[in-house]
Design a protein around this motif. Sequence first.
Motif, PDB file in Angstrom:
ATOM      1  N   SER A   3      52.255 -12.462 -76.109  1.00 12.65           N
ATOM      2  CA  SER A   3      52.870 -11.845 -74.943  1.00 12.65           C
ATOM      3  C   SER A   3      54.342 -12.165 -74.914  1.00 12.65           C
ATOM      4  N   SER A   4      55.125 -11.184 -74.610  1.00 14.83           N
ATOM      5  CA  SER A   4      56.566 -11.390 -74.520  1.00 14.83           C
ATOM      6  C   SER A   4      57.116 -10.484 -73.450  1.00 14.83           C
ATOM      7  N   THR A   5      57.891 -11.075 -72.569  1.00 17.11           N
ATOM      8  CA  THR A   5      58.473 -10.266 -71.493  1.00 17.11           C
ATOM      9  C   THR A   5      59.472  -9.265 -72.033  1.00 17.11           C
ATOM     10  N   SER A   6      59.972  -9.508 -73.245  1.00 18.68           N
ATOM     11  CA  SER A   6      60.954  -8.591 -73.814  1.00 18.68           C
ATOM     12  C   SER A   6      60.329  -7.501 -74.664  1.00 18.68           C
ATOM     13  N   SER A   7      59.025  -7.568 -74.868  1.00 20.56           N
ATOM     14  CA  SER A   7      58.353  -6.582 -75.719  1.00 20.56           C
ATOM     15  C   SER A   7      58.353  -5.212 -75.052  1.00 20.56           C
ATOM     16  N   TYR A   9      56.225  -2.975 -75.620  1.00 20.15           N
ATOM     17  CA  TYR A   9      54.849  -2.482 -75.633  1.00 20.15           C
ATOM     18  C   TYR A   9      53.962  -3.371 -74.770  1.00 20.15           C
ATOM     19  N   PRO A  10      52.895  -2.793 -74.199  1.00 25.60           N
ATOM     20  CA  PRO A  10      52.018  -3.591 -73.328  1.00 25.60           C
ATOM     21  C   PRO A  10      51.279  -4.665 -74.108  1.00 25.60           C
ATOM     22  N   ALA A  11      51.086  -5.790 -73.486  1.00 22.60           N
ATOM     23  CA  ALA A  11      50.345  -6.884 -74.113  1.00 22.60           C
ATOM     24  C   ALA A  11      48.856  -6.665 -73.897  1.00 22.60           C
ATOM     25  N   PRO A  12      48.053  -6.768 -74.944  1.00 25.34           N
ATOM     26  CA  PRO A  12      46.601  -6.579 -74.782  1.00 25.34           C
ATOM     27  C   PRO A  12      45.980  -7.691 -73.950  1.00 25.34           C
ATOM     28  N   VAL A  13      45.056  -7.324 -73.111  1.00 25.42           N
ATOM     29  CA  VAL A  13      44.326  -8.269 -72.269  1.00 25.42           C
ATOM     30  C   VAL A  13      42.855  -8.164 -72.630  1.00 25.42           C
ATOM     31  N   GLY A  14      42.276  -9.238 -73.090  1.00 24.32           N
ATOM     32  CA  GLY A  14      40.889  -9.227 -73.531  1.00 24.32           C
ATOM     33  C   GLY A  14      39.902  -9.001 -72.408  1.00 24.32           C
ATOM     34  N   GLY A  15      38.631  -8.821 -72.797  1.00 20.55           N
ATOM     35  CA  GLY A  15      37.556  -8.626 -71.831  1.00 20.55           C
ATOM     36  C   GLY A  15      37.086  -7.202 -71.711  1.00 20.55           C
ATOM     37  N   ALA A  16      37.773  -6.270 -72.400  1.00 21.87           N
ATOM     38  CA  ALA A  16      37.373  -4.863 -72.359  1.00 21.87           C
ATOM     39  C   ALA A  16      36.524  -4.531 -73.575  1.00 21.87           C
TER      40      ALA A  16
END
Length: 610
Positions: A3-7, A9-16
Amino acid sequence: MVSSTSSPYPAPVGGASLLLTFKGPRNTILIIGGDALAASRTFAALEAGMQVIILTRGLVCDELRWRADQRQVNLTDLGMLPSASTSLLPSAPDSNADAESLSAFLAKNPSISLICITIHTAHTPALARICHAHNIPVNVTDIPALCDFSFAATHRFVDPSTGGQSALQVGVTTNGEGCRLAGRVRREIVSMLPKDLAGAVRQVGKLRRLAKNTDNEVEECEEGEDGSVTTPNRPVPGWRNSAPESKDESSRRRMKWVAQVSEYWPIARLASMSEDDMKLILSGDSSQTTSSYSTQAPDESSLHKLVLFPPPKKGRILLVGSGPGHPSLLTIATHNALTKHADLVLSDKLVPAAVLALIPETVEVRIARKFPGNAEGAQSEMMDAAVEAARRGLTVIRLKQGDPVVYGRAGEEVLFFRAHGFEPLVVPGVSSALAAPIFAGIPVTQRGVAESVVVCTGVGRQGKEVKLPGYERSRTVLILMGVARIAQVVGAMIRNDSGNGEGLQNGEGRREGRPYPRNTPIAIIERGSMPDQRVVASTLGDICEALDSVGEQRPPGMMVVGWAVLALQGTGDTSVLEEGEERDDERIRKWLGGGRWIMREGIDQGWAEV
């Protein structure tokens, strides 16, 4: 996870879960188990066009055995596999032999792409590990830790125009957090979607095939069902220029039109597309533009200027119940139908003026011309008028007293309208059978007095006689439409075994069961719930004379027969069933105050405030 605030692109969030759909004969599913759940999984796979192999031992549910007999599935007994033991049975100790047998079976059947295990034994985890070793995704019922995939709570829509299953499905998953809740969410979603959504899917499918210039199934083009659409907001290269389009360019242009129509047109419009509409869409001819339906997007390019003549407005018919008479007892649905949606109201004769007064003056109202000898003719006249108006695009309210399906002839009207191309919406109303007794202070059921209630009619179709229920001390009988024939009805009820009606007309053959005692309470309720309501109460033996003594009848009227009639009168009497018949004459005298009948007019003043 990175995760990077400067990225950008969206950061993947697990659990899906990665939601996919499988279909076609190139996929084979192996189901290990023979119970009802295995049958359910089998049916879902068959509907997806998959090959199904079932491994089981011992008991097999009737559905799976039937599907095997019909050669829809390949059913194999585990005992027939090489090196198989009985270890899948709860009492069998050896799991190695079964694991080896399953491993050998999978090696010989490389087409198997999914496995579902519905059995629960101590050796189930070993079977799952074999599936993992062969890199085949597996689902193990109720053991999420062993599962590579799960089954969503699904719904397949019915196409209303064909009555068959459509191509449209929805699925919901909570990723193991709440399977029962997923089913509820699915129901909530389905209930909120347009009813003609399946028809829209069918017509868009036809449009896509026409755009591809083939009758065969086509692959997704230009857009994915997940919403990753290349939305055409600018002219397609080669569109309307001097250079002729290639076949591929023409196909791409047509598919962009399909994407635009799918995105912007109302669902109802999509479902009603004709073949001529489809050809006009794909032609891109904007010279025939006079409709309010448009694919126009913010970009004013010629690609979005397609507009079609709308189909003629389709009329509709509503069968609406007006309740017992008091306008405050109208349901919200009925009130909205009369005041907001009606173009034409076709009302029964008995609907009171207070209800009709709610209809806007701009709405045409016709009253059924029903009178003795003309009931059938008037009924046909109203049904024909409803169809004729609906064909002109009007919303027709067929207004009925009480509830449409409680002796309101709604059933025959539903079938008539359906046969003429209109599926009517039936809007329930408060039935006078239950409401009128309340206005008269009579509970149709009461603990200690009446444990059941029967609703029947006093006159059959075209005036024919009907059979009335026999006497049960704990039952209330509600008789609609029989006051005009009170003598015949009472005679049928109290006739003894010798056929002697005690001065009343012989009721032989008109009752099923025991005769009613002459002292059985009865109340005649006329114009129930209206300000001029009248209640005449007596016993079966005296009611005819009582009704004659009070003057002209006030239709509509109904009869309430049974001990519930006196249950709440005065200080009340709720011990009828406990004390038996010995005190019946005494309780009748107390109820009637020493007279032979009582008469009350009007309704509780509290209703004026309500």
